[in-house]
Design an enzyme around this catalytic site. Structure first.
Site, PDB file in Angstrom:
ATOM      1  N   ASP A   1     -10.467   7.308   7.702  1.00  0.00           N
ATOM      2  CA  ASP A   1     -10.289   7.098   6.253  1.00  0.00           C
ATOM      3  C   ASP A   1     -11.738   6.975   5.487  1.00  0.00           C
ATOM      4  OD1 ASP A   1      -7.696   6.816   6.513  1.00  0.00           O
ATOM      5  OD2 ASP A   1      -7.717   4.510   6.608  1.00  0.00           O
ATOM      6  N   LYS A   2     -11.812   7.407   4.360  1.00  0.00           N
ATOM      7  CA  LYS A   2     -12.973   7.449   3.393  1.00  0.00           C
ATOM      8  C   LYS A   2     -13.447   6.026   3.536  1.00  0.00           C
ATOM      9  CE  LYS A   2     -14.066   7.640  -1.526  1.00  0.00           C
ATOM     10  NZ  LYS A   2     -13.663   7.535  -2.867  1.00  0.00           N
TER      11      LYS A   2
END
Length: 348
Positions: A157-158
């Site tokens: 994920d970011k």
């Protein structure tokens, strides 16, 4: 029987990295080239894509690599793995600093910082890991063809920090991506979760798919009637009162897997705004406690998840490689605050 088994790893970016199919050849099938057979069995796929996959060693029959001219026979089990078609998106090389843990001619292991998107997509066209890689490896063929996902074999994920392995050539990409598809890689994460986890360790098994109510998030479908099979093993590392530090080991790699599975068992990740962890889910109603939690959110302004360990087999040497990444400062700072809280005030 056709089994669509698209590989996917925890990511805020919605597109899958690879498209996988597993097909058992019917008993009445006459001998036919495997590329022609797959064109007939898989919707909206070109023979050229299949042949490209075969050239890369990504078409297998009964777990043996075959060429496009192999003739299938009844009972054969055919698997194919393909990159998704490239998108019309210009990759802009950017001189962005990267924390390189290891590098050789075949691959690079990166310790990704929180806030960095892995590859360009809607709303994130610059500042991504791919933009940084395109600059760093601009002289390599793989990074000079405007592919939006060159070398990527998995993602995080970011707002998740931690380890990623990236291929530097087609051989390494094919070899590494198959390891992720076959679930032979090793991945361990650290997470801070809301609540006191009852058992010292456990396993969450439950299909994960997009929520039918909110397509921006994922959910568990315990009946297995939707989504993809997912397994997460967890154990408690440290009990910190109203939150726990846990270790999660992935057996599969689905989008948002740890975040969704932990929420499913009542232990949402701390400050995970997508899944409600950015609210006080456990604790007291005292004003001082509310301010304390807000201070923790300020110190750790993202979901409390870190990809701490990554292991795989080197695509050329065959050596097992294992890498570790220490818990980053923002998570460590949050953990220290909870330690001090329970030491000084107990659980109120």
């Amino acid at each position: 029987m056709v089994e669509d088994a698209m590989t996917n790893y925890d990511s805020n970016d919605e597109e899958e990295l690879f498209e996988h199919y597993k097909i058992e050849v019917d008993q009445g099938q006459k001998p036919l080239r495997v590329d022609k057979y797959l064109v007939n069995r898989i919707d909206q796929i070109s023979r050229n894509r299949i042949q490209t996959a075969a050239d890369a060693g990504s078409v297998r029959v009964n777990d043996e690599v075959v060429k496009a001219n192999y003739k299938v026979k009844p009972g054969d089990v055919v698997t194919i793995m393909m990159d998704y078609p490239r998108r019309e998106l210009k990759i802009i090389p950017e001189d962005i600093p990267l924390d390189i843990v290891y590098e050789d001619d075949d691959l690079v292991v990166v310790n990704k910082q929180p806030g960095m998107v892995v590859h360009p997509g809607h709303g994130n066209y610059t500042g991504t890991l791919v933009n940084a890689l395109a600059y760093r490896y601009k002289d390599l063929p793989m990074y000079n063809n405007e592919d939006t996902r060159p070398g990527l074999v998995h993602r995080i994920d970011k707002n998740t920090s931690g380890l990623l392995v990236v291929a530097k050539n087609e051989h390494a990409k094919t070899h590494l991506s198959k390891q992720f598809f076959d679930k032979t890689t090793k991945r361990r994460y650290y997470a801070i979760v809301w609540g006191d986890v009852k058992e010292e360790e456990g396993t969450v098994v439950g299909n994960i798919g997009r929520s039918l109510k909110n397509r921006q998030v994922f959910t568990v479908f315990p009946e297995g009637d939707y989504g993809k099979h997912a397994v997460t093993h967890y154990s408690v590392v440290e009990r910190l009162g109203y939150v726990n530090l846990v270790e999660c080991v992935l057996e599969t790699g689905r989008t948002h897997q740890i975040r969704v599975h932990m929420k499913h068992i009542g232990h949402t990740l701390f400050n995970d705004d997508n899944y409600g962890g950015d609210k006080i889910l456990k604790g007291t109603t005292f004003t001082k406690y509310k301010q304390f939690v807000q201070n923790c959110f300020d110190v750790l302004p993202r979901q409390a998840l870190h990809a701490q360990m990554l292991g795989f087999i080197h695509p050329t040497t065959g050596e097992e490689m294992v890498f570790d990444s220490p818990i980053p400062e923002d998570m460590a700072g949050c953990i220290d605050r909870w330690r001090n809280y329970i030491a000084n005030r107990g659980t109120e």
